[in-house]
Design an enzyme around this catalytic site. Sequence first.
Site, short mmCIF file in Angstrom:
data_model
loop_
_atom_site.label_atom_id
_atom_site.label_comp_id
_atom_site.label_asym_id
_atom_site.label_seq_id
_atom_site.Cartn_x
_atom_site.Cartn_y
_atom_site.Cartn_z
CB ILE A 1 -0.96 -0.01 1.20
CG1 ILE A 1 -2.01 -1.12 1.01
CG2 ILE A 1 -1.65 1.35 1.36
CD1 ILE A 1 -2.94 -1.29 2.20
CG ASP B 1 12.77 1.23 14.72
OD1 ASP B 1 11.53 1.36 14.69
OD2 ASP B 1 13.36 0.55 15.59
CB VAL B 2 8.21 4.31 12.44
CG1 VAL B 2 8.36 4.34 10.93
CG2 VAL B 2 7.52 3.03 12.91
CE1 TYR C 1 -3.30 -3.65 12.52
CE2 TYR C 1 -5.62 -4.26 12.54
CZ TYR C 1 -4.54 -3.68 11.91
OH TYR C 1 -4.70 -3.15 10.64
#
Length: 256
Positions: free
Chosen positions: A19, A59-60, A151
């Site tokens: 995406i 790395d977020v 999640y």
Amino acid sequence: MQIEFKSKVALVTGAAGAIGKSIAKELKESGASVFITDLKHDAVQVVASELGCKGQSADVTSEKQVKAVVTKTLQEYGTIDILVNVAGIIDTTPVEDITEAAWDQMFAVNCKGTFFFTKYVVPVFKEKKKGKIINFSSKSGKTGSALMSHYCAAKGAIISFTQALAFELASFQINVNCLCPGITDNTGVWDTCSEGYIRDMNLPREDVVNKFTAKIPLGRLASVKDVTSVAVFLASEGSDYMTGQAINVTGGREMH
């Protein structure tokens, strides 16, 4: 109507995934200058080369690395007009088996990553009194899904974060919206999710797909293009009067 992004600069996270890559590609082909980021250096380089754009791995969950990506984007292009926070992870685990580390990681990648990029891009938007932020939640952020409590909780937090920012940043003409896709075919997220359901529900893949498709009024899983088209619209001037929205891309599975 053809959407154009000439003279616009877009920063897309999670761009090595299906995406994120598709959104970056569509923005690039519509005239935007695009900077991409993802966790793995090699994957970022491959996608950047393929799309003809700039990129840097990060790395977020690391504020230092996120700040470095935003700084690099500004060095390369001078500004940022669009931020698309796609980076995220998913997992299917019964609640009693979710570890503290797994819970923390789910929130770190999905929520902290979105927060960090927003934190460092918003000052740029405030200075120019214009900007688009597109966050990624999920259908599961509105209506929870079994075996995915951590999640669902993280994706629900993204919706609240988006709404809060929409109020906070409206006076600066900064639009903040998020997407809530349903199951999207041909993505790493669905591969991970379906493998988990196959294991936890003890069903063959075909039965799992049929089970979920049967719940969708339009009778099919989402395509990457379905999701990309809405994201690109939210990045465009056509969405200038939209903010704080959590938009379903679910084939009718979610209707609120």
